[in-house]
Every structure is written in C-alpha cells, then in structure tokens.
Write a protein that holds these residues in place. Structure first.
Motif, mmCIF file in Angstrom:
data_model
loop_
_atom_site.group_PDB
_atom_site.id
_atom_site.type_symbol
_atom_site.label_atom_id
_atom_site.label_comp_id
_atom_site.label_asym_id
_atom_site.label_seq_id
_atom_site.Cartn_x
_atom_site.Cartn_y
_atom_site.Cartn_z
ATOM 1 N N SER A 102 0.823 -1.214 0.000
ATOM 2 C CA SER A 102 0.000 0.000 0.000
ATOM 3 C C SER A 102 0.859 1.267 0.000
ATOM 4 N N CYS A 103 2.054 1.201 0.579
ATOM 5 C CA CYS A 103 2.930 2.381 0.612
ATOM 6 C C CYS A 103 3.683 2.580 -0.702
ATOM 7 N N ASP A 104 4.012 1.483 -1.408
ATOM 8 C CA ASP A 104 4.826 1.644 -2.619
ATOM 9 C C ASP A 104 4.026 2.146 -3.822
ATOM 10 N N VAL A 105 2.717 2.196 -3.733
ATOM 11 C CA VAL A 105 1.925 2.716 -4.847
ATOM 12 C C VAL A 105 1.521 4.175 -4.645
ATOM 13 N N ASN A 106 1.695 4.680 -3.442
ATOM 14 C CA ASN A 106 1.304 6.061 -3.142
ATOM 15 C C ASN A 106 2.340 7.068 -3.612
ATOM 16 N N VAL A 107 1.883 8.281 -3.830
ATOM 17 C CA VAL A 107 2.780 9.400 -4.119
ATOM 18 C C VAL A 107 3.023 10.112 -2.797
ATOM 19 N N TRP A 108 4.298 10.310 -2.489
ATOM 20 C CA TRP A 108 4.695 10.943 -1.242
ATOM 21 C C TRP A 108 5.080 12.394 -1.531
ATOM 22 N N VAL A 109 4.805 13.264 -0.585
ATOM 23 C CA VAL A 109 5.159 14.674 -0.734
ATOM 24 C C VAL A 109 6.127 15.034 0.380
ATOM 25 N N ILE A 110 7.291 15.538 -0.026
ATOM 26 C CA ILE A 110 8.272 16.017 0.957
ATOM 27 C C ILE A 110 7.787 17.397 1.385
ATOM 28 N N ALA B 87 7.463 12.910 -11.488
ATOM 29 C CA ALA B 87 7.553 13.248 -12.915
ATOM 30 C C ALA B 87 8.303 12.175 -13.703
ATOM 31 N N ALA B 88 9.173 11.394 -13.061
ATOM 32 C CA ALA B 88 9.944 10.352 -13.739
ATOM 33 C C ALA B 88 9.057 9.199 -14.196
ATOM 34 N N PHE B 89 7.822 9.160 -13.734
ATOM 35 C CA PHE B 89 6.894 8.108 -14.134
ATOM 36 C C PHE B 89 6.139 8.480 -15.403
ATOM 37 N N GLY B 90 6.393 9.682 -15.918
ATOM 38 C CA GLY B 90 5.804 10.114 -17.181
ATOM 39 C C GLY B 90 4.298 10.218 -17.122
ATOM 40 N N GLU B 91 3.682 9.907 -18.250
ATOM 41 C CA GLU B 91 2.227 10.016 -18.356
ATOM 42 C C GLU B 91 1.511 8.948 -17.534
ATOM 43 N N LYS B 92 2.223 7.891 -17.199
ATOM 44 C CA LYS B 92 1.630 6.816 -16.393
ATOM 45 C C LYS B 92 2.023 7.019 -14.930
ATOM 46 N N GLY B 93 1.491 8.043 -14.335
ATOM 47 C CA GLY B 93 1.833 8.383 -12.956
ATOM 48 C C GLY B 93 1.458 7.322 -11.946
ATOM 49 N N LEU B 94 0.516 6.450 -12.297
ATOM 50 C CA LEU B 94 0.109 5.391 -11.373
ATOM 51 C C LEU B 94 0.890 4.104 -11.591
ATOM 52 N N ALA B 95 1.821 4.105 -12.549
ATOM 53 C CA ALA B 95 2.631 2.911 -12.837
ATOM 54 C C ALA B 95 3.534 2.591 -11.649
ATOM 55 N N THR B 96 4.009 1.350 -11.593
ATOM 56 C CA THR B 96 4.885 0.928 -10.491
ATOM 57 C C THR B 96 6.360 1.112 -10.825
ATOM 58 N N LYS B 97 6.656 1.396 -12.109
ATOM 59 C CA LYS B 97 8.044 1.608 -12.526
ATOM 60 C C LYS B 97 8.165 2.933 -13.273
ATOM 61 N N GLN C 189 8.951 19.853 3.261
ATOM 62 C CA GLN C 189 9.843 21.020 3.226
ATOM 63 C C GLN C 189 9.935 21.624 1.835
ATOM 64 N N SER C 190 10.049 20.765 0.803
ATOM 65 C CA SER C 190 10.246 21.266 -0.560
ATOM 66 C C SER C 190 9.003 21.144 -1.437
ATOM 67 N N GLY C 191 8.053 20.334 -1.018
ATOM 68 C CA GLY C 191 6.855 20.105 -1.828
ATOM 69 C C GLY C 191 7.094 19.126 -2.973
ATOM 70 N N LEU C 192 8.275 18.502 -3.010
ATOM 71 C CA LEU C 192 8.614 17.552 -4.068
ATOM 72 C C LEU C 192 7.756 16.296 -3.922
ATOM 73 N N GLU C 193 7.154 15.871 -5.013
ATOM 74 C CA GLU C 193 6.343 14.651 -5.024
ATOM 75 C C GLU C 193 7.213 13.493 -5.487
ATOM 76 N N ILE C 194 7.277 12.449 -4.690
ATOM 77 C CA ILE C 194 8.103 11.293 -5.015
ATOM 78 C C ILE C 194 7.245 10.032 -4.967
ATOM 79 N N LYS C 195 7.742 9.020 -5.630
ATOM 80 C CA LYS C 195 7.044 7.734 -5.668
ATOM 81 C C LYS C 195 8.094 6.632 -5.709
ATOM 82 N N TRP C 196 7.792 5.485 -5.135
ATOM 83 C CA TRP C 196 8.704 4.344 -5.120
ATOM 84 C C TRP C 196 8.678 3.667 -6.478
#
Length: 102
Positions: free
Chosen positions: A4-12, A32-42, A14-21
């Motif tokens: 459940s944690c590895d599919v979520n988008v995390w927000v830092i 943004a590195a996930f491109g148009e498929k923001g819900l993808a696992t890779k 302090q900086s507001g940066l959105e990251i994902k596993w």
C-alpha cells in the motif's frame, strides 16, 4: 515498503517535491519520472529497460524454436535414411543370403 505504501505518491513537506517508489530502481524517484503513467509501479527508464529485455527474450525464444524445428527435420530425414540402409556389413551379408536362398 509495503504494497500500500509503494503505490502512493509521497510529498516532501519542506520542498513540496512529489516522489514515488519505483519497483524497478528500488528507490524513490520524482513523480515526474513516471511520465504520463503516474500510477505505474516503474519509472519511464525502468519500463523502457523492461521492454527491451522482453523483446530480446522473445527473439531468443523464437531463434531456439526455429533451431529445434530444423534439428527435428534433419533428425527425421536422417532416421528414415538409416532405416533403409543397414548400418553394418553383417546385415548386408544376411540380406544377400536371404535373397539367394529364395
């Protein structure tokens, strides 16, 4: 990370940066590195690498299949020839004796 944690988008915060596993990199990447498929696992880079790897595996399997088919065809041709021609001279001698006896 749990499923459940590895599919979520995390927000830092302090900086507001959105990251994902990324399950390919096994690391957090900018969303943004996930491109148009923001819900993808890779991420895009890992998906591309996986696509190339799959294409190579598929090509190798096709080559192996073609090689097996050729070997099978060659093997059946050789066995039918071997069935018609005796392999040793004693068989030829016995065949000749049988014909002479008749």
């Amino acid at each position: 990370l749990c499923t459940s944690c590895d599919v979520n988008v995390w927000v830092i915060t302090q900086s507001g940066l959105e990251i994902k596993w990324c399950k390919g990199c096994k690391n957090f990447r900018p969303w943004a590195a996930f491109g148009e498929k923001g819900l993808a696992t890779k991420c895009v880079r890992c998906r591309e690498r996986q696509r190339e790897k799959y294409a190579l595996q598929k090509e190798e399997k096709e080559k192996e299949k073609e090689l097996k088919e050729k070997q099978t065809q060659n093997g059946s041709n050789q066995s039918s020839i071997a069935a018609r021609v005796p392999s040793d001279s004693s068989s030829i001698t016995s065949m000749v004796k049988m014909e002479l006896d008749d």
